[in-house]
Enzyme design. Sequence first.
Site, PDB file in Angstrom:
ATOM      1  CG  HIS A   1     -20.940  71.519  78.755  1.00  0.00           C
ATOM      2  ND1 HIS A   1     -22.287  72.008  78.509  1.00  0.00           N
ATOM      3  CD2 HIS A   1     -20.850  71.327  79.850  1.00  0.00           C
ATOM      4  CE1 HIS A   1     -22.845  71.746  79.620  1.00  0.00           C
ATOM      5  NE2 HIS A   1     -21.907  71.171  80.520  1.00  0.00           N
TER       6      HIS A   1
ATOM      7  CE1 TYR B   1     -29.764  75.273  72.591  1.00  0.00           C
ATOM      8  CE2 TYR B   1     -27.783  73.777  72.776  1.00  0.00           C
ATOM      9  CZ  TYR B   1     -28.227  75.207  73.231  1.00  0.00           C
ATOM     10  OH  TYR B   1     -27.733  76.143  73.647  1.00  0.00           O
TER      11      TYR B   1
ATOM     12  N   PRO C   1     -32.144  83.880  73.171  1.00  0.00           N
ATOM     13  CG  PRO C   1     -33.470  82.849  74.698  1.00  0.00           C
ATOM     14  CD  PRO C   1     -33.592  83.707  73.647  1.00  0.00           C
TER      15      PRO C   1
ATOM     16  CE  LYS D   1     -23.060  82.321  69.977  1.00  0.00           C
ATOM     17  NZ  LYS D   1     -21.565  81.898  70.313  1.00  0.00           N
TER      18      LYS D   1
ATOM     19  CE1 TYR E   1     -24.694  76.362  71.795  1.00  0.00           C
ATOM     20  CE2 TYR E   1     -22.845  75.668  72.920  1.00  0.00           C
ATOM     21  CZ  TYR E   1     -24.315  75.824  72.963  1.00  0.00           C
ATOM     22  OH  TYR E   1     -24.850  75.633  74.085  1.00  0.00           O
TER      23      TYR E   1
END
Length: 393
Positions: free
Chosen positions: A72, A201, A293, A297, A385
């Site tokens: 991704h 998200y 979550p 990480k 991220y």
Amino acid sequence: MRTQVAIIGAGPAGMFLAHLLAAEGIDAVVVERRDRAYVEGRVRAGVLEQITTNLMRRLGLADRLDREGLVHGGTQLAIDGKLFRIDMAALTGGSSVTVYGQQEVMRDLFDAAAAHDLRIAWNAADVAIEGADGDRPVVRWSRGGEEMRLECDFIAGCDGYHGVSRSTIPASVLRTFERIYPFGWLGILADVPPAGHELIYANHERGFALASMRSPTRSRYYIQCDLDEDIDAWSDDRFWDELCLRLGSEAAEWVTRGPSFEKAIAPLRSFVSEPMQWGRLFLAGDAAHIVPPTGAKGMNLAVSDVTMLGEALVDHYRNGSAAGIDGYSARALSRVWKAERFSWWFTSITHRFPDMDGFARRVQSAEIEYIRGSEAAQRSLAENYVGLPLEVA
């Protein structure tokens, strides 16, 4: 028995460290209280940072990852149904994340361990650590009524939050920091195609939602819920309806509904213990820290811990230097706290908190809108991220 490094715990931290040490000719024994099927079957993380995929390739563990992992280069955020994409690869010089479940990572680690004769003591009961503050530490356990004793130079405590390693460090030495979040994630797994090629998200007035996946044919979805929610009250139809509402009409059109084969509620918490070493005992992974979550990480932090610890142990055995060992805790905690900050921040802007009033909600919405319109803000999110480098000023 005798070894150079005793590793307690055969989860990601313990097994990555075992492979790292084996690659450098350092002898290690892994002590695990469960069996392989149990450890491999635990459903955990599914998004790998660049640092984790790079390590798997370096160790020769990436054949299936490169065939089956979903790379991704970006992710999507939604605020009350309005979607926008963050191009992580463009903002970070080409870095990305890879969707590849922890169960698959563990399978690769265990298969390679068997092929290379890495020593793992399964079903170890009543594990105990002795002499970690001296020159000759020992790990003891029992198996099938037989008492086992392992002498070693160092002990790597990779046995999770409830393991023996952290509790071995005296209370007068250990400091802990914790944040319990007043909500959980209700998650399902379903054998249906994912809603999109990248994660979504979503921040909605009714709460957070996440559209994720494990493969091109298996989807992982979450919605924020109360910690005391009755999971039996959530039929599949009710879950799909609520998920689609929170994702918004555009993303909801991409959702393929189907029967779930797993449904569970996970609490969210942040936890860090300091220091991450005491004498010849070192903590790594969930034994030292837990992150919510959001941002994925957990396993990636475990990998960065053992990468640093592996480097320190190699330096000790190869060059006789104690610098890396003595500096392990401070070095690891520097990255841990930055990951804790990001996970806390990402959680704070995407979830609805019980005490959130109109002002707080408007500020939260304004922050997401700021990210939408600011390349600098998107770059900061993207850098965190995909995973910060091991050394961060």
